[in-house]
Design a protein around this motif. Sequence first.
Motif: not given
Length: 292
Positions: A196-199, A202-206, A218-224, A247-254
């Motif tokens: 997953c490359n999740p949103p 921070k909403k406060t960083e908008s 899309p907002e839904i793709a950015l904020f968490a 099994g492996k979980l792999i994520l992109e993070i900020g």
Amino acid sequence: MPNKIWRVVDLLDWTSQYFQQNAIPNPRLDAEVLLGHLLGKSRLQLYLDFEMPVFQENLTPFRELIKKRIARTPVSYLTNQKEFMSLEFYVDERVFIPRPETEQLVETILTTQINTSQRLLELGTGSGVIATILAVHQPEWDITATDLSEDALAVAKKNAETHACTAQIKFLSGDLFEPVKAIDLNGETQFDWIVCNPPYIKKTESENLSPDVRDYEPEIALFAGDDGLAVIRRLIAEAPEYLAPNGKLILEIGDTQADAVRTLINAEPAYRSPKLIKDYAEKERIVLASVS
Ligand SMILES: C[S@@+](CC[C@H](N)C(=O)[O-])C[C@H]1O[C@@H](n2cnc3c(N)ncnc32)[C@H](O)[C@@H]1O
């Protein structure tokens, strides 16, 4: 844009200067990409045709593209194109524009596990770049790709079709693992990979985001949520139930989230110690966590 006979070179010079005056970040590049798109030419071809006159039928739509770029519409939404790992993808305002950083996430998967048949789940597929590239590189893999946004899934399906991998990717719509649960009532489906490359903003960083991103993607793709970890926290907690042994979980993070994410994973007994992978700017941007 004054009335006169415009050659390619004049248009590029005038437009890049105009973009620069209006604080557009990559003025020359954007001018070249937009004019090339309109004339159906690569940037190299534009240079070879520097002296070519550009007539009214192209000047009018070019003016429109310039106006939209000045209003900060991202170039990729104006051309409906984005290259990802050397393949061309369709994008529009329904989806997040794939970023080069995400190529490293895909490369990590491809270099960690090559050739053996794998079951892979991508959550939040957006334009479908991750699932599609993996399908192209690993035709034996069984891939499921989901998104909460039906609009995004329509784009992802279009891209899978363009790259001839619709038969290999199952697209499902819904919130994180919900759609997988919905088709697997006995809880038997287990994946070798959850990607997953999740949103994660921070909403406060908008307010600090560039208008290209804040006003168009899309907002839904950015904020968490307020700390940017709302989706990542759920992924880490819920993924073990859907991972096969080893099994492996792999994520992109900020780029400031590595410590918080490491702590979240270490607090879940199902995982072994996570591996944090640095990007080319030496920031820890990818997390890989295996279960036993
Ligand atoms: C940052 S974008 C990544 C898109 C694409 N995978 C990429 O890397 O370019 C995040 C995606 O997650 C989706 N998303 C956000 N929250 C979600 C949720 N709770 N369940 C499923 N998808 C979600 C968004 O619609 C968006 O397409």
